[in-house]
Structure formats: structure tokens, C-alpha cells
Motif scaffolding. Sequence first.
Motif, PDB file in Angstrom:
ATOM      1  N   ALA A   1       0.833  -1.194   0.000  1.00 47.97           N
ATOM      2  CA  ALA A   1       0.000   0.000   0.000  1.00 47.97           C
ATOM      3  C   ALA A   1       0.872   1.248   0.000  1.00 47.97           C
ATOM      4  CB  ALA A   1      -0.934   0.002   1.202  1.00 47.97           C
ATOM      5  N   ASN A   2       1.965   1.242   0.765  1.00 48.94           N
ATOM      6  CA  ASN A   2       2.855   2.402   0.810  1.00 48.94           C
ATOM      7  C   ASN A   2       3.548   2.643  -0.521  1.00 48.94           C
ATOM      8  OD1 ASN A   2       2.213   2.886   3.476  1.00 48.94           O
ATOM      9  ND2 ASN A   2       3.933   1.708   4.277  1.00 48.94           N
ATOM     10  N   GLN A   3       3.589   1.637  -1.367  1.00 48.51           N
ATOM     11  CA  GLN A   3       4.191   1.769  -2.694  1.00 48.51           C
ATOM     12  C   GLN A   3       3.145   2.114  -3.752  1.00 48.51           C
ATOM     13  OE1 GLN A   3       6.127  -1.989  -3.340  1.00 48.51           O
ATOM     14  NE2 GLN A   3       7.644  -1.640  -1.743  1.00 48.51           N
ATOM     15  N   GLY A   4       1.902   2.310  -3.340  1.00 41.51           N
ATOM     16  CA  GLY A   4       0.846   2.640  -4.288  1.00 41.51           C
ATOM     17  C   GLY A   4       0.255   1.424  -4.988  1.00 41.51           C
ATOM     18  N   LYS A   8      -2.916  -4.988  -4.878  1.00 45.91           N
ATOM     19  CA  LYS A   8      -2.119  -6.074  -4.298  1.00 45.91           C
ATOM     20  C   LYS A   8      -2.206  -6.024  -2.775  1.00 45.91           C
ATOM     21  CE  LYS A   8       1.702  -8.954  -4.278  1.00 45.91           C
ATOM     22  NZ  LYS A   8       1.302  -9.822  -3.193  1.00 45.91           N
ATOM     23  N   ALA A   9      -2.124  -4.826  -2.230  1.00 49.18           N
ATOM     24  CA  ALA A   9      -2.203  -4.684  -0.776  1.00 49.18           C
ATOM     25  C   ALA A   9      -3.544  -5.201  -0.253  1.00 49.18           C
ATOM     26  CB  ALA A   9      -2.003  -3.228  -0.374  1.00 49.18           C
ATOM     27  N   ILE A  10      -4.616  -4.845  -0.936  1.00 44.78           N
ATOM     28  CA  ILE A  10      -5.946  -5.303  -0.505  1.00 44.78           C
ATOM     29  C   ILE A  10      -6.032  -6.823  -0.547  1.00 44.78           C
ATOM     30  CG2 ILE A  10      -8.394  -5.342  -1.162  1.00 44.78           C
ATOM     31  CD1 ILE A  10      -8.018  -2.309  -1.844  1.00 44.78           C
ATOM     32  N   LEU A  11      -5.479  -7.427  -1.584  1.00 39.16           N
ATOM     33  CA  LEU A  11      -5.460  -8.897  -1.658  1.00 39.16           C
ATOM     34  C   LEU A  11      -4.690  -9.497  -0.494  1.00 39.16           C
ATOM     35  CD1 LEU A  11      -4.904  -9.489  -5.498  1.00 39.16           C
ATOM     36  CD2 LEU A  11      -6.994  -9.917  -4.179  1.00 39.16           C
ATOM     37  N   ASP A  12      -3.529  -8.914  -0.195  1.00 41.21           N
ATOM     38  CA  ASP A  12      -2.722  -9.427   0.916  1.00 41.21           C
ATOM     39  C   ASP A  12      -3.435  -9.250   2.255  1.00 41.21           C
ATOM     40  OD1 ASP A  12      -0.763 -10.147  -0.894  1.00 41.21           O
ATOM     41  OD2 ASP A  12       0.556  -8.444  -0.437  1.00 41.21           O
ATOM     42  N   TYR A  13      -4.025  -8.076   2.486  1.00 39.60           N
ATOM     43  CA  TYR A  13      -4.757  -7.852   3.738  1.00 39.60           C
ATOM     44  C   TYR A  13      -5.947  -8.799   3.845  1.00 39.60           C
ATOM     45  CZ  TYR A  13      -2.089  -3.474   4.103  1.00 39.60           C
ATOM     46  OH  TYR A  13      -1.101  -2.538   4.187  1.00 39.60           O
ATOM     47  N   TYR A  23      -7.291 -10.225  13.193  1.00 37.86           N
ATOM     48  CA  TYR A  23      -6.026  -9.519  12.971  1.00 37.86           C
ATOM     49  C   TYR A  23      -6.309  -8.025  12.791  1.00 37.86           C
ATOM     50  CZ  TYR A  23      -1.305  -8.852  10.961  1.00 37.86           C
ATOM     51  OH  TYR A  23      -0.021  -8.445  10.702  1.00 37.86           O
ATOM     52  N   LEU A  24      -6.174  -7.289  13.883  1.00 41.71           N
ATOM     53  CA  LEU A  24      -6.525  -5.868  13.922  1.00 41.71           C
ATOM     54  C   LEU A  24      -5.756  -5.053  12.884  1.00 41.71           C
ATOM     55  CD1 LEU A  24      -7.991  -3.471  15.273  1.00 41.71           C
ATOM     56  CD2 LEU A  24      -6.044  -3.359  16.877  1.00 41.71           C
ATOM     57  N   LYS A  25      -4.455  -5.226  12.837  1.00 36.03           N
ATOM     58  CA  LYS A  25      -3.630  -4.406  11.936  1.00 36.03           C
ATOM     59  C   LYS A  25      -4.030  -4.596  10.476  1.00 36.03           C
ATOM     60  CE  LYS A  25       1.102  -2.977  11.150  1.00 36.03           C
ATOM     61  NZ  LYS A  25       2.495  -3.143  11.524  1.00 36.03           N
ATOM     62  N   ALA A  26      -4.372  -5.814  10.091  1.00 37.82           N
ATOM     63  CA  ALA A  26      -4.793  -6.062   8.708  1.00 37.82           C
ATOM     64  C   ALA A  26      -6.116  -5.360   8.414  1.00 37.82           C
ATOM     65  CB  ALA A  26      -4.899  -7.559   8.438  1.00 37.82           C
ATOM     66  N   CYS A  27      -7.042  -5.370   9.369  1.00 39.32           N
ATOM     67  CA  CYS A  27      -8.329  -4.672   9.180  1.00 39.32           C
ATOM     68  C   CYS A  27      -8.116  -3.175   9.055  1.00 39.32           C
ATOM     69  CB  CYS A  27      -9.278  -4.960  10.337  1.00 39.32           C
ATOM     70  SG  CYS A  27      -9.929  -6.637  10.347  1.00 39.32           S
ATOM     71  N   LEU A  28      -7.290  -2.627   9.934  1.00 37.57           N
ATOM     72  CA  LEU A  28      -7.010  -1.191   9.881  1.00 37.57           C
ATOM     73  C   LEU A  28      -6.328  -0.807   8.569  1.00 37.57           C
ATOM     74  CD1 LEU A  28      -5.734  -0.674  13.538  1.00 37.57           C
ATOM     75  CD2 LEU A  28      -7.846   0.285  12.565  1.00 37.57           C
ATOM     76  N   ASN A  29      -5.343  -1.605   8.171  1.00 37.30           N
ATOM     77  CA  ASN A  29      -4.605  -1.290   6.944  1.00 37.30           C
ATOM     78  C   ASN A  29      -5.454  -1.451   5.690  1.00 37.30           C
ATOM     79  OD1 ASN A  29      -2.256  -0.523   8.241  1.00 37.30           O
ATOM     80  ND2 ASN A  29      -1.344  -2.547   8.147  1.00 37.30           N
ATOM     81  N   TYR A  35      -9.844   3.480   1.882  1.00 32.32           N
ATOM     82  CA  TYR A  35     -10.038   4.926   2.011  1.00 32.32           C
ATOM     83  C   TYR A  35      -9.215   5.661   0.944  1.00 32.32           C
ATOM     84  CZ  TYR A  35     -10.028   9.603   3.998  1.00 32.32           C
ATOM     85  OH  TYR A  35     -10.152  10.965   4.174  1.00 32.32           O
ATOM     86  N   LEU A  36      -7.974   5.261   0.789  1.00 35.82           N
ATOM     87  CA  LEU A  36      -7.081   5.928  -0.167  1.00 35.82           C
ATOM     88  C   LEU A  36      -7.570   5.829  -1.607  1.00 35.82           C
ATOM     89  CD1 LEU A  36      -3.610   4.902   1.302  1.00 35.82           C
ATOM     90  CD2 LEU A  36      -4.647   7.194   1.323  1.00 35.82           C
ATOM     91  N   ILE A  37      -8.261   4.730  -1.922  1.00 33.85           N
ATOM     92  CA  ILE A  37      -8.769   4.579  -3.293  1.00 33.85           C
ATOM     93  C   ILE A  37     -10.240   4.981  -3.392  1.00 33.85           C
ATOM     94  CG2 ILE A  37      -7.035   2.870  -3.954  1.00 33.85           C
ATOM     95  CD1 ILE A  37      -9.188   0.683  -3.640  1.00 33.85           C
ATOM     96  N   LYS A  38     -10.705   5.668  -2.354  1.00 30.89           N
ATOM     97  CA  LYS A  38     -12.045   6.256  -2.315  1.00 30.89           C
ATOM     98  C   LYS A  38     -13.176   5.228  -2.327  1.00 30.89           C
ATOM     99  CE  LYS A  38     -10.501  10.567  -4.533  1.00 30.89           C
ATOM    100  NZ  LYS A  38      -9.642  10.963  -3.531  1.00 30.89           N
TER     101      LYS A  38
END
Length: 138
Positions: A1-4, A8-13, A23-29, A35-38
Motif C-alpha cells: 500500500a505504501n508503494q501505491g 495487491k495490498a488489498i489482496l494481501d490484507y 487480525y486488527l492491523k490487517a483490518c485497519l490497513n 479509504y485511499l482509493i475512495k
Amino acid sequence: ANQGKYGKAILDYTQAITINPGYLKACLNRGRTYYLIKEYAKSILDFKRAIEIDPFDPRGYSGLGSSYCAMGNSKEAIIPLHKAIELNPDITVAYYNLALAYYYTNQYDLAIRYCDKAIERGYKVSPELLGILRPYRK
């Protein structure tokens, strides 16, 4: 996600949450990434889930309130943003989003109060918001 690489990030989370639904951190991330992709409706679901996992973690409330603000549902944003600040007064983005929420609900005194609190705590408030609130200052 930090790399834009949001997809892929959503799939991993999602995979992490499938393996460990608590897994709290995965839900938050994942909520933050949505949010970032609206995709605010999806971010709201993840932040609500994060709150269920840990109702004492302010990040879920802050993300939920931010998502409601971004959707234009300012009235709904106010309670979770206050809860985030109650749990951790150093979440500066919550003050900023409260300023927006109060502005959009025509509560200008409160908008100014929370805008000023955001600034006091070091949050970089947009010049646009400062300009919009200027006529309402006494």
C-alpha cells in the motif's frame, strides 16, 4: 500500500484477515487502503470490524469518522471522531475531521474550535479550510 500497489495490498490484507479474522492491523490497513482509493463504504466496514476486534484502539474510530466525512456523511462522523480523541488525544487528524464535520453541519463555532485544536497539535490544516472558517471567527 505504501508503494501505491493498492490492489495487491488489498489482496494481501484480505488473505491475512481470512487466515486470522481477529487480525486488527490487517483490518485497519485494509480500511486505510480502501479509504485511499475512495472506496469509503468498504473502508467503513473494515473500520467497524477493527472496532469490534479492539474497542479501545482509537485508530478504528478515527478511520471510521474519516470515512464518513469523505462520504459526505458528516453527522455520522462526529461520534466516532470524538471517541478516537477520547481514547488518544494525539490523533490530530481526528480534530481536523471534526472541524470539517462540524462545518458541514453548520456548527461553525465547533468547526473553529476543532480546527484550532488540530493546529495546536501540529496538524497541517488546509489553507482552504482556514479561509472558509475565517468569516465565522468572532
